[in-house]
Design an enzyme around this catalytic site. Structure first.
Site, PDB file in Angstrom:
ATOM      1  N   ARG A  77     -39.143  31.661  13.454  1.00  0.00           N
ATOM      2  CA  ARG A  77     -39.811  30.354  13.331  1.00  0.00           C
ATOM      3  C   ARG A  77     -41.117  30.288  14.123  1.00  0.00           C
ATOM      4  NH1 ARG A  77     -35.356  26.156  14.960  1.00  0.00           N
ATOM      5  NH2 ARG A  77     -37.142  24.748  14.910  1.00  0.00           N
ATOM      6  N   GLU A 114     -18.055  25.700  16.692  1.00  0.00           N
ATOM      7  CA  GLU A 114     -19.416  25.693  16.143  1.00  0.00           C
ATOM      8  C   GLU A 114     -19.548  24.537  15.153  1.00  0.00           C
ATOM      9  OE1 GLU A 114     -22.090  27.604  16.878  1.00  0.00           O
ATOM     10  OE2 GLU A 114     -20.939  28.550  18.473  1.00  0.00           O
ATOM     11  N   GLY A 161     -24.258  38.318  16.357  1.00  0.00           N
ATOM     12  CA  GLY A 161     -23.792  37.103  17.009  1.00  0.00           C
ATOM     13  C   GLY A 161     -23.877  37.176  18.522  1.00  0.00           C
TER      14      GLY A 161
END
Length: 454
Positions: free
Chosen positions: A21, A160, A83
């Site tokens: 990003r 999560e 992860g």
């Protein structure tokens, strides 16, 4: 502070993400805040704990992180990235033989206070001996954060967001991702984590659920959301910069500095400001600047790598570059640029001047438009100006050159040879006077222009 060799601390800092990003060729955690890479802000807070070990888990652009750390931490490579739990596992070999407390931190969460880290370590060492300590916070908007389900300060469940029920998503206490655990517990629990979830990743949070299932318990420490703000985009980087600057401005004013328009003054991470300093609007401090007591810095000045002595005046519209040293009550005025130059007590350059690679004695006066010609296209050379020397306006001092004490360089001179103490140096072409020449020129040109119009 750190607990010494009896109960050592290690920090694992996760920095393997690609940071897509950011849309940048620079690794996300190396983007600067207040002139310092965000990762190094975090490392400084960690260093205050005197850790026995620091391990940074890297993946994408690992060479950039290695260069930035300069050997101050061990590196562990996570490839591929499977992860957060998998990332922490990569530090296991670097911590082989380590038997102490482990903090898990994130390179893109740079403003965790040392005191918060210590609170996590303290909770880990409490009498009830939790298996894992989780750092949690309550944001205004819980968004996509994982949730921490608690009973008192005990963690009942970690989940999560994408795996949470509607009832669990209604819980406002969120997981920062930061944790603390004993090394012997941490890696044993990680070995039992699976990727049985919606994202098919090995989640770090699962160590809490596994520990709970074993009949052990885990504890939560709460912190302010601003302490655990993550930076994933340029907009979030700008928000972090604004947060840091607002804190630093308040700190400067609390320390005795007057900021006329605080929101327009920009500090660097290491800027030092004394008491009774006045800073006018739109002043920027780059890294490496020290400002002594009683200094006035006028508007629109840019200062980096400079040491400014007691009672100096700088600006407006001044630029002080690295290596500038201003002695007591020296003055740098508008549109003056200074680089690798020392001004002695009371020396002044009030306007429109470049001083580079120079030493200027106490009380010297540098006239407007003076240039130290310090570069020949290949090498830099020094200029030395003695005490109480007077350099006339529009002078060019071609280095290497020395101007003696009490010497005068006449306006408009180009000085290529040393000037002795007390000497006048005047380097100008002889003036030629032609009476009436200008009147005759104007008459001829006016007639020519009039003829063209017919």
């Amino acid at each position: 502070m750190g607990r010494g060799m009896t109960n050592p601390i290690a920090a694992i800092i996760l920095a393997a993400g690609k940071g897509t990003r950011m849309k940048s060729d620079l690794h996300k955690v190396l983007h600067p805040i207040a002139g310092r890479p965000m990762l190094l802000h975090l490392m400084a807070a960690v260093d205050a704990l005197a850790p026995a070990k620091k391990v940074v888990v890297v993946g994408d652009k690992a060479d950039q992180i290695e260069a930035a750390l300069k050997g101050s931490a061990d590196l562990a490579v996570q490839e591929p990235q499977l992860g957060t739990g998998h990332a922490v596992q990569q530090a296991e070999s670097a911590l082989a033989g380590f038997d102490g407390d482990v903090l898990i931190l994130y390179g893109d969460v740079p403003f965790v206070p040392t005191a918060t880290m210590q609170a996590m370590i303290d909770r880990l060492g409490a009498a009830d001996a939790p298996a894992v300590v989780v750092l949690a916070f309550e944001p205004d908007d819980a968004l996509q954060y994982g949730r921490v389900i608690t009973d008192g300060d005990r963690v009942v469940k970690m989940v999560e967001h994408k795996d949470a029920t509607d009832a669990e998503r209604a819980v406002r206490l969120c997981n920062s991702g930061l944790m603390a655990a004993k090394a012997r517990d941490l890696f044993a629990l990680l070995a039992r984590v699976t990727d049985d979830n919606a994202a098919k990743e090995f989640y770090l949070v699962d160590i809490v659920n596994i520990a709970n299932a074993d009949g052990r318990h885990c504890a939560v420490v709460r912190t302010d959301p601003s302490d655990v703000a993550g930076i994933n985009s340029r907009a979030e980087l700008a928000a972090a910069e604004a947060q840091w600057q607002a804190f630093r401005r308040d700190e400067a004013m609390a320390g005795g500095a007057s900021l006329k328009a605080p929101e327009t003054v920009w500090f660097s991470w290491d800027t030092e400001i004394g008491r009774d300093v006045t800073i006018e609007p739109n002043v920027f401090f780059g890294p490496g600047t020290k400002v002594a007591d009683g200094v006035t810095i006028r508007g629109f000045s840019h200062i980096e790598g400079a040491t400014i002595g007691v009672g100096c005046e700088v600006g407006p519209f001044a630029r002080l570059r690295p290596g500038t040293i201003l002695g007591e009550k020296a003055k740098i005025g508008n549109f003056v640029e200074v680089k690798k130059t020392t001004l002695g007590k009371g020396a002044k350059a009030n306007h429109l001047t470049y001083l580079g690679d120079a030493t200027i004695g106490a009380g010297a006066n540098i006239g407007a438009g003076t240039i130290t010609c310090n570069y020949d296209g290949y090498f830099k050379y020094r200029t030395e100006i003695g005490e109480n020397a007077f350099i006339g306006s529009n002078s060019a001092l071609v280095a290497p050159v020395k101007i003696g004490r009490d010497a005068i360089v006449a306006a408009g001179s180009t000085v290529t040879r040393d000037v002795m103490d007390g000497e006048l140096r005047l380097v100008r072409a002889e003036q030629s006077v032609k009476p009436g020449w200008a009147d005759r020129f104007h008459d001829a040109m006016r007639k020519k222009k009039a003829a063209e119009k017919k």
